[in-house]
Design a protein around this motif. Sequence first.
Motif, PDB file in Angstrom:
ATOM      1  N   GLN B  46       0.867  -1.061  -0.169  1.00 50.61           N
ATOM      2  CA  GLN B  46       0.013  -0.058   0.139  1.00 50.61           C
ATOM      3  C   GLN B  46       0.905   1.298   0.044  1.00 50.61           C
ATOM      4  O   GLN B  46       2.026   1.322   0.765  1.00 50.61           O
ATOM      5  N   HIS B  48       0.061   5.508   0.145  1.00 49.06           N
ATOM      6  CA  HIS B  48      -1.006   6.494  -0.055  1.00 49.06           C
ATOM      7  C   HIS B  48      -2.380   6.263  -0.439  1.00 49.06           C
ATOM      8  O   HIS B  48      -3.233   6.840  -1.097  1.00 49.06           O
ATOM      9  N   GLY B  49      -2.722   4.862   0.278  1.00 52.58           N
ATOM     10  CA  GLY B  49      -3.967   4.441   0.088  1.00 52.58           C
ATOM     11  C   GLY B  49      -4.278   3.544  -1.084  1.00 52.58           C
ATOM     12  O   GLY B  49      -5.413   2.953  -1.620  1.00 52.58           O
TER      13      GLY B  49
END
Lengths: 174, 174, 85, 85
Positions: B46, B48-49
């Motif tokens: 992952q 930054h999302g």
Amino acid sequence: MLIENSLHCAVLNVSEAALDPAAALDFVSDGRFGGLNMFVGKVRSQNHGREVVGISYDIYQALALNVFRQLAAEVQTEFGPQLKLYVAHACGRLKVGDIAVVVAAGTPHRDEAFRACRALIEAVKHRAPIWKQEHFIDGDSAWSEGCSLCGHEHDDPAKPPAPTALSPNRHVHG
Amino acid sequence: MLIENSLHCAVLNVSEAALDPAAALDFVSDGRFGGLNMFVGKVRSQNHGREVVGISYDIYQALALNVFRQLAAEVQTEFGPQLKLYVAHACGRLKVGDIAVVVAAGTPHRDEAFRACRALIEAVKHRAPIWKQEHFIDGDSAWSEGCSLCGHEHDDPAKPPAPTALSPNRHVHG
Amino acid sequence: MTVTLALFGAFRDLHSAPTLTLEVDGDSIADLRAQLCAHLEATGKADKRGLVGVSAFASDTALLRDHDRIPADGQLAILPPVSGG
Amino acid sequence: MTVTLALFGAFRDLHSAPTLTLEVDGDSIADLRAQLCAHLEATGKADKRGLVGVSAFASDTALLRDHDRIPADGQLAILPPVSGG
């Protein structure tokens, strides 16, 4: 409470098994984690200017494992659940260059990995029931002065010896 | 100047060789050293999302090796000659869980080992000519925003874009 | 009560066995600490009294403070200052 | 002079080759930087101008500042902001 499988604690008798840094890295790895930090403590050839040929570690094993779990839980409280921790300490006689302790932390980002690993090794050094006897080249051996686990609340029946400049590691009632 | 054999620097093409944390620990070990610290950076799933499936590292290899040596020399200036350092970075396409970078430091005591290792990985991240392209699960790829190597002294013919809240890692002229 | 005290670190030098058995008058850790000091003095080991003063007592699961009671089974350990890692 | 600029990171997208060749009028890195921006604008790649502004130039051995001269052999690299580790 530590999340299941997020913590590995061990005391290894050196006659049976050696500490394994690769196993520590594997344990703290996780697809979510970008940062792993590991500390490896080895027996070194000098201490306070004396030549050391080996160290014997004496460990109260049942309590040590409970203390490791407690210390890890404290680190997890500080750094959050996205954290895997590994701590293993050798018990018995080691020679120079042998591994005495391995601590590792895996986290999403590197700052937490460094800080969690550091916090855990400091706690292990200061609070786990482990004692070090250094063996010197001249045949002499000595138990290291260390960190007292006494709280400050009791009245000592015996006065502790004052710390001196020659025993910088002595933390009386520290 | 680094003392001979106290520094190992490498850029490894992943098609030819994988990074080896055990080799890093071996390299920074020394009978005089009680503390070894190692940082292992891995590709995580992952960022930054967004779900990441891999990272490609692009490296200006000749300059990177010179920069690694320069950064290590700076760390040695700070921490003194009783220090061995290891830095290796992967070049090419990695998948989640693969090792991107290994930095290790060996010193007599643990505090210096932690701090030297941290100083070196920070310098590598901020100053080495290495670029990361993230590959996302949706097929998209993007070069990461990073740290500018520009000094502050020049007049820009082109105005740099202003940093935004969406690019927290962007250090314009940092 | 009869206390069996597991010995670690510098207390290993006290004698050849890994434990020391002591009759303690009272039930607190403070009682044990005081009477251990007296025992050491009486047995020619007064040099260890200072070490008792900076040592903790513990069971397999927890440290015991001076105001704590000695565990009912009389099994505990004396922990001199620690020096792991 | 003729400059051969090695491309890294986001500049890899400029075209298919790993280098860009440019005729530069002047001998400083500042000249190169300004003329690279003009070149990008002239070739429909004005979107990279901002990136040039935050990029450094370097040889195999050192970063080059705007007041530095372009190496005599014209070989150098443009380094967008770095993101190793």
